[in-house]
Motif scaffolding. Sequence first.
Motif, PDB file in Angstrom:
ATOM      1  N   LEU A   1     -14.327  -3.785   9.277  1.00 47.40           N
ATOM      2  CA  LEU A   1     -13.609  -2.931  10.331  1.00 47.40           C
ATOM      3  C   LEU A   1     -13.715  -1.504   9.627  1.00 47.40           C
ATOM      4  N   THR A   2     -13.995  -0.687  10.351  1.00 49.24           N
ATOM      5  CA  THR A   2     -13.980   0.551   9.580  1.00 49.24           C
ATOM      6  C   THR A   2     -13.631   1.751  10.532  1.00 49.24           C
ATOM      7  N   THR A   3     -13.122   2.731   9.690  1.00 52.63           N
ATOM      8  CA  THR A   3     -12.989   4.016  10.270  1.00 52.63           C
ATOM      9  C   THR A   3     -13.255   5.002   9.057  1.00 52.63           C
ATOM     10  N   LEU A   4     -14.126   5.777   9.679  1.00 52.60           N
ATOM     11  CA  LEU A   4     -14.625   7.016   8.915  1.00 52.60           C
ATOM     12  C   LEU A   4     -14.648   8.040   9.724  1.00 52.60           C
TER      13      LEU A   4
ATOM     14  N   ASP B   1      -8.959  10.759  10.309  1.00 48.71           N
ATOM     15  CA  ASP B   1      -8.264   9.675   9.867  1.00 48.71           C
ATOM     16  C   ASP B   1      -7.209  10.058   8.972  1.00 48.71           C
ATOM     17  N   THR B   2      -5.863   9.390   9.409  1.00 47.71           N
ATOM     18  CA  THR B   2      -4.914   9.716   8.620  1.00 47.71           C
ATOM     19  C   THR B   2      -4.204   8.576   8.253  1.00 47.71           C
TER      20      THR B   2
ATOM     21  N   ASN C   1     -10.256   8.545  -0.274  1.00 41.55           N
ATOM     22  CA  ASN C   1      -8.990   9.020  -0.438  1.00 41.55           C
ATOM     23  C   ASN C   1      -7.801   8.118   0.444  1.00 41.55           C
ATOM     24  N   LEU C   2      -8.341   7.185   1.174  1.00 42.52           N
ATOM     25  CA  LEU C   2      -7.381   6.488   2.056  1.00 42.52           C
ATOM     26  C   LEU C   2      -7.369   5.000   1.467  1.00 42.52           C
ATOM     27  N   VAL C   3      -8.073   4.707   0.226  1.00 39.63           N
ATOM     28  CA  VAL C   3      -8.206   3.170  -0.222  1.00 39.63           C
ATOM     29  C   VAL C   3      -6.557   2.711  -0.492  1.00 39.63           C
TER      30      VAL C   3
END
Length: 325
Positions: free
Chosen positions: A65-68, A72-73, A113-115
Amino acid sequence: MAQGQEEQPRDERNPGVPLDLGWLREVHVNRSAVERRAATLPARRTVKREWQAAWLLRAITCLDLTTLAGDDTPGTVRRLCAKARHPVRSELLEALGVPEERIQVAAVCVYHNLVSVAVAALRGTQIPVAAVSTGFPAGQIALEQKLAEIAASVRAGAREIDVVISRAHVLTGNWQALYDEVRAFRMACGEAHMKTILATHELATLRNVGMASLVCMMAGADFIKTSTGKEAVNATLPVGLVMTRAIRDYYERTGYRVGLKPAGGIRSAKTALDWLILMKEELGDEWLNSRLFRIGASGLLSDIERQLSYFVTGHYAAAHYNPLV
Ligand SMILES: O=C[C@H](O)COP(=O)(O)O
């Protein structure tokens, strides 16, 4: 598999093998034959109605399940992680007789950076975080920076790293450089599983796709992945067919099973089923699980849930009932 070779234990990672240029020279791809076979695949094996819900649930368990997205916040990533924990509404699972804990996505995939946000939001679950690293999507940064990105993602808690290859190495036929690059990525990943994104639409020919697939596997890829989702054309069945044949060839010669991740533009339940059919037809049931098959998608889950709802109720839910994931 080579004669006399031991069967690979199911959970053993592909360690890679030395670069074999002779093997690459043997790669030939007949584009029209590939396209013909890819066109007949969905028609050859339609999923019977009574099995469709089971196949769709299987697709969810194989979903990265992806957001790229540029916008993105931390908030959007947290919402995605909440959906990853409960990808299907409880009442639908109950109606299907499937225990809720059995259905989770395979991973959540975010920018590196959102890991840490995703890792925190998924605490207490088994769901790994996958980071796209190495200058995603174009990969046009120095090797040292790519390795530093991987290291940072691993430090932040990513258990899977999706790396992009340098398309230039393929386009100039510099297979040694591609092998060395992917090998260095694999070393930097350590215990984290590595999915190698080929960005197939930018590799010019299907033969290049086949050769690049092999080189990535020789260099130790756990998965080969079709696309970043940012190319003009992303996951297509002809490309998937060439890649599954390369995976089969690699398994037959080395005994190591490598996974496939189609990604980019997969938005309908029907397309997800086509990919499952491709995997079953080309690689067999052994590959039909999240250890060896993933679908990378940002907008697929809502259509799968819509189809499951139709299966249970006999009609499509109004749009405002469907999640926006
Ligand atoms: O790796 C996953 C892809 O970037 C997702 O692409 P998509 O947004 O077209 O589903």
